[in-house]
Design a protein around this motif. Structure first.
Motif, PDB file in Angstrom:
ATOM      1  N   LYS A  40      -0.066   6.969   2.457  1.00 14.09           N
ATOM      2  CA  LYS A  40       0.590   7.091   3.765  1.00 14.09           C
ATOM      3  C   LYS A  40       0.078   5.962   4.648  1.00 14.09           C
ATOM      4  CE  LYS A  40       1.033  12.118   3.482  1.00 14.09           C
ATOM      5  NZ  LYS A  40       0.467  13.409   3.953  1.00 14.09           N
ATOM      6  N   VAL A  41       0.997   5.141   5.140  1.00  9.84           N
ATOM      7  CA  VAL A  41       0.618   3.915   5.841  1.00  9.84           C
ATOM      8  C   VAL A  41       1.310   3.836   7.204  1.00  9.84           C
ATOM      9  CG1 VAL A  41       0.648   1.382   5.757  1.00  9.84           C
ATOM     10  CG2 VAL A  41       0.265   2.693   3.658  1.00  9.84           C
TER      11      VAL A  41
ATOM     12  N   GLU B   8      11.399   5.224  10.000  1.00 11.37           N
ATOM     13  CA  GLU B   8      12.343   4.604   9.068  1.00 11.37           C
ATOM     14  C   GLU B   8      12.176   3.081   9.105  1.00 11.37           C
ATOM     15  OE1 GLU B   8      14.391   6.206   6.992  1.00 11.37           O
ATOM     16  OE2 GLU B   8      13.619   8.133   7.711  1.00 11.37           O
ATOM     17  N   THR B   9      11.551   2.513   8.077  1.00  8.83           N
ATOM     18  CA  THR B   9      11.404   1.058   7.973  1.00  8.83           C
ATOM     19  C   THR B   9      11.774   0.627   6.559  1.00  8.83           C
ATOM     20  OG1 THR B   9       9.090   1.054   7.186  1.00  8.83           O
ATOM     21  CG2 THR B   9       9.434   1.149   9.588  1.00  8.83           C
ATOM     22  N   THR B  10      12.088  -0.644   6.397  1.00 11.94           N
ATOM     23  CA  THR B  10      12.444  -1.137   5.058  1.00 11.94           C
ATOM     24  C   THR B  10      11.240  -1.147   4.116  1.00 11.94           C
ATOM     25  OG1 THR B  10      12.107  -3.383   5.889  1.00 11.94           O
ATOM     26  CG2 THR B  10      14.378  -2.582   5.804  1.00 11.94           C
ATOM     27  N   GLY B  11      10.040  -1.127   4.678  1.00 13.72           N
ATOM     28  CA  GLY B  11       8.832  -1.174   3.840  1.00 13.72           C
ATOM     29  C   GLY B  11       8.299   0.179   3.439  1.00 13.72           C
ATOM     30  N   LYS B  12       8.998   1.274   3.862  1.00 15.53           N
ATOM     31  CA  LYS B  12       8.613   2.653   3.499  1.00 15.53           C
ATOM     32  C   LYS B  12       7.293   3.079   4.146  1.00 15.53           C
ATOM     33  CE  LYS B  12      12.164   2.624   0.649  1.00 15.53           C
ATOM     34  NZ  LYS B  12      12.116   2.361  -0.748  1.00 15.53           N
ATOM     35  N   TYR B  13       6.887   2.398   5.193  1.00 16.03           N
ATOM     36  CA  TYR B  13       5.711   2.810   5.965  1.00 16.03           C
ATOM     37  C   TYR B  13       6.175   3.177   7.372  1.00 16.03           C
ATOM     38  CZ  TYR B  13       6.292  -2.170   7.054  1.00 16.03           C
ATOM     39  OH  TYR B  13       6.821  -3.401   7.394  1.00 16.03           O
ATOM     40  N   HIS B  14       5.302   3.795   8.150  1.00 14.31           N
ATOM     41  CA  HIS B  14       5.606   4.099   9.539  1.00 14.31           C
ATOM     42  C   HIS B  14       5.170   2.927  10.419  1.00 14.31           C
ATOM     43  CE1 HIS B  14       5.600   8.762   8.834  1.00 14.31           C
ATOM     44  NE2 HIS B  14       6.547   8.122   8.163  1.00 14.31           N
ATOM     45  N   LEU B  15       5.763   2.830  11.607  1.00 21.90           N
ATOM     46  CA  LEU B  15       5.550   1.653  12.453  1.00 21.90           C
ATOM     47  C   LEU B  15       5.417   2.046  13.920  1.00 21.90           C
ATOM     48  CD1 LEU B  15       5.826  -1.597  12.786  1.00 21.90           C
ATOM     49  CD2 LEU B  15       8.232  -1.075  13.278  1.00 21.90           C
ATOM     50  N   ILE B  16       4.489   1.393  14.619  1.00 22.12           N
ATOM     51  CA  ILE B  16       4.498   1.396  16.082  1.00 22.12           C
ATOM     52  C   ILE B  16       4.913  -0.013  16.480  1.00 22.12           C
ATOM     53  CG2 ILE B  16       3.173   1.656  18.203  1.00 22.12           C
ATOM     54  CD1 ILE B  16       1.397   3.652  16.763  1.00 22.12           C
ATOM     55  N   ALA B  17       6.052  -0.109  17.148  1.00 24.76           N
ATOM     56  CA  ALA B  17       6.709  -1.401  17.366  1.00 24.76           C
ATOM     57  C   ALA B  17       6.133  -2.173  18.551  1.00 24.76           C
ATOM     58  CB  ALA B  17       8.207  -1.164  17.576  1.00 24.76           C
ATOM     59  N   ALA B  18       6.572  -3.425  18.654  1.00 28.53           N
ATOM     60  CA  ALA B  18       6.213  -4.285  19.792  1.00 28.53           C
ATOM     61  C   ALA B  18       7.415  -5.144  20.156  1.00 28.53           C
ATOM     62  CB  ALA B  18       5.018  -5.173  19.453  1.00 28.53           C
ATOM     63  N   ASN B  19       7.464  -5.486  21.419  1.00 28.64           N
ATOM     64  CA  ASN B  19       8.419  -6.488  21.906  1.00 28.64           C
ATOM     65  C   ASN B  19       7.821  -7.117  23.159  1.00 28.64           C
ATOM     66  OD1 ASN B  19       8.902  -4.619  23.983  1.00 28.64           O
ATOM     67  ND2 ASN B  19      10.752  -3.809  23.010  1.00 28.64           N
TER      68      ASN B  19
ATOM     69  N   TYR C 140      -4.024  11.832   9.146  1.00 24.49           N
ATOM     70  CA  TYR C 140      -2.754  11.901   8.421  1.00 24.49           C
ATOM     71  C   TYR C 140      -2.536  10.689   7.524  1.00 24.49           C
ATOM     72  CZ  TYR C 140       2.237  12.096   7.469  1.00 24.49           C
ATOM     73  OH  TYR C 140       3.454  12.116   6.825  1.00 24.49           O
ATOM     74  N   TYR C 141      -2.904   9.497   8.005  1.00 20.37           N
ATOM     75  CA  TYR C 141      -2.641   8.255   7.266  1.00 20.37           C
ATOM     76  C   TYR C 141      -3.835   7.850   6.397  1.00 20.37           C
ATOM     77  CZ  TYR C 141       1.427   7.738  10.272  1.00 20.37           C
ATOM     78  OH  TYR C 141       2.622   7.947  10.911  1.00 20.37           O
TER      79      TYR C 141
ATOM     80  N   MET D 229       0.835  -1.202   0.000  1.00 17.33           N
ATOM     81  CA  MET D 229       0.000   0.000   0.000  1.00 17.33           C
ATOM     82  C   MET D 229       0.874   1.258   0.000  1.00 17.33           C
ATOM     83  SD  MET D 229      -3.265   0.383  -0.230  1.00 17.33           S
ATOM     84  CE  MET D 229      -4.197  -0.920   0.582  1.00 17.33           C
ATOM     85  N   ALA D 230       1.994   1.209   0.729  1.00 15.50           N
ATOM     86  CA  ALA D 230       2.920   2.349   0.735  1.00 15.50           C
ATOM     87  C   ALA D 230       3.531   2.559  -0.652  1.00 15.50           C
ATOM     88  CB  ALA D 230       4.020   2.125   1.769  1.00 15.50           C
TER      89      ALA D 230
END
Length: 263
Positions: free
Chosen positions: A33-34, A77-88, A118-119, A27-28
């Motif tokens: 905007k993803v 900054e991700t390899t998929g060109k989208y924004h991310l909210i991370a988890a661990n 925005y997205y 989609m990105a």
């Protein structure tokens, strides 16, 4: 306003995280905007996006429990060109602490309000269980995308999942709909897979995506390189299938918007 799609199936191993990462990247790639939200404490979508889950400063824990502003937890900054909210693994603690807070099922929905405009698309990778995190995803989402393998037990589980989604929607989000059912890890040489696929189309009709995700080695390899398939092996059948899925999701949305405008 952007569309929020939860990617959920309480059965593990159905390609849920693979779908989340690859549909977000696809989609990105269409210049949308993803935002991808990794709600699974395993953090697989985070690692598959090229982000080290052990080094990331903020995760869904800070968003949901510490109520840190959403803009401050987004990784751009991700390899998929989208924004991310991370988890661990910290997100496991969020699951427990959510039990203690007021209006716990609405934490994610309220947290996302400042960025919904925005997205174009916000995808949520849910854990493979019906947990407080999944309930938060369902409350925040406009619709649910259900990936599933074409095997007997998956078909049985899908009926139960659909029933659960309806019951959950009636309590936390009456506007929640089924975005679509996605056939994953599909092998057309497998007779059972073809039989289950036909049953799916009979039972769920237009809710079943025409796009089918094949069983593909490159899709399986890509996460170990921290990249969606289209940035690992662009010519692979898996990468092409997820690009096709993104196109189908966009067409469906345009058709729905056109129907609403004409009514």
């Amino acid at each position: 306003m952007g569309k929020v799609i939860a990617i959920a199936n309480q059965k593990g191993g159905v390609g849920k995280t693979t779908t989340a990462v690859n549909v977000a990247a696809s989609m990105a790639a269409t210049r949308r905007k993803v935002l991808l939200i990794d709600l699974d404490p395993q953090g697989n979508a985070t690692m598959g996006s090229g982000v080290d889950k052990f080094e990331v400063e903020s995760t869904c824990y800070e968003l949901l429990i510490e109520e840190k502003p959403v803009e401050e937890v987004i990784v751009k900054e991700t390899t998929g060109k989208y924004h991310l909210i991370a988890a661990n693994s910290d997100v496991t603690a969020a699951e427990i602490k959510l039990m203690e807070v007021f209006a716990r099922e609405l934490r994610l929905r309220n947290a996302l309000q400042p960025v919904r405009d925005y997205y174009d698309y916000i995808f949520i990778d849910c854990p493979p269980s019906l947990s407080q995190l999944t309930v938060n995803a369902m409350a925040a989402a406009d619709s649910v995308l259900v990936p599933m393998q074409c095997e007997y037990y998956a078909l049985e589980g899908l009926t139960a999942l659909m029933d659960t989604i309806r019951k959950l929607a009636s309590v936390v989000n009456p506007d929640l709909t089924i975005e679509g059912v996605l056939r994953t890890m599909y092998d057309p040489r497998n007779r059972l897979a073809n039989d289950v696929s036909e049953q799916l189309k009979r039972h769920f009709g237009a809710q079943v995506y025409r796009t089918v995700i094949p069983r593909n080695v490159r899709l399986a390899e890509a996460p170990s390189f921290g990249a969606p398939a289209m940035y690992y092996e662009k010519s692979s059948t898996g990468a092409k299938a997820y690009l096709a899925l993104a196109g189908e999701i966009l067409r469906r949305r345009n058709q729905t918007n056109a129907a609403v405008s004409n009514s």
